[in-house]
Design a protein around this motif. Structure first.
Motif, short mmCIF file in Angstrom:
data_model
loop_
_atom_site.label_atom_id
_atom_site.label_comp_id
_atom_site.label_asym_id
_atom_site.label_seq_id
_atom_site.Cartn_x
_atom_site.Cartn_y
_atom_site.Cartn_z
N ALA A 64 0.82 -1.21 0.00
CA ALA A 64 0.00 0.00 0.00
C ALA A 64 0.85 1.26 0.00
CB ALA A 64 -0.94 0.01 1.20
N TYR A 88 -5.62 5.76 -0.86
CA TYR A 88 -6.33 4.87 0.06
C TYR A 88 -7.34 5.58 0.95
CZ TYR A 88 -3.19 1.40 -1.73
OH TYR A 88 -2.53 0.56 -2.59
N VAL A 103 -5.41 -2.69 -1.82
CA VAL A 103 -4.31 -2.62 -2.79
C VAL A 103 -4.78 -3.14 -4.14
CG1 VAL A 103 -2.03 -3.58 -3.38
CG2 VAL A 103 -2.45 -2.68 -1.08
#
Length: 126
Positions: A64, A88, A103
């Motif tokens: 991530a 995110y 992800v």
């Protein structure tokens, strides 16, 4: 020369409001100063994001956020942190399964954008 005195009437509510405003201003300044760093260690990033170092490490291990290994530690660039926060936003990254799901979703979303851009460019060439 005469001295002049100025009298202030301040009630408790006004004083408390002023103190809270000052606290918020100071806290904002401290966070802004810290977030202006060019790189963060895992601990510094965890502190800034109000989470644990283990969680930052999990995000890195799952892909991530990208870190740079420096000795036994990882460092994270300011640009990478900004990118992570943007990509995110809105995702639950509280455990490994959820991070892997996020992800994957971000990967698909970015490839979809790339694919549509490529199709647009290719259609212009015809």
């Amino acid at each position: 020369m005469t001295e002049q005195s100025i009298k202030f009437e301040i009630n408790n509510d006004t004083l408390i409001e002023a103190i809270n405003s000052l606290k918020n201003l100071i806290a904002t300044k401290v966070v802004t100063q810290n977030m202006n760093q060019l790189v963060f260690t895992t601990r510094e990033l965890a502190d800034q994001l109000k989470t644990h170092e283990a969680r930052v490490s999990m995000w890195r291990q799952c892909g991530a956020i990208k870190g740079i290994k420096k000795g036994k530690e990882y460092i994270f660039s300011r640009n990478e942190v900004d990118h992570f926060l943007e990509e995110y936003a809105g995702y639950d990254l509280s455990n490994e399964a959820k991070v892997k799901f996020a992800v994957h979703e971000v990967f698909l979303r970015n490839n979809k954008k790339e694919s549509s851009t490529t199709k647009s460019v290719n259609s212009l060439r015809i």
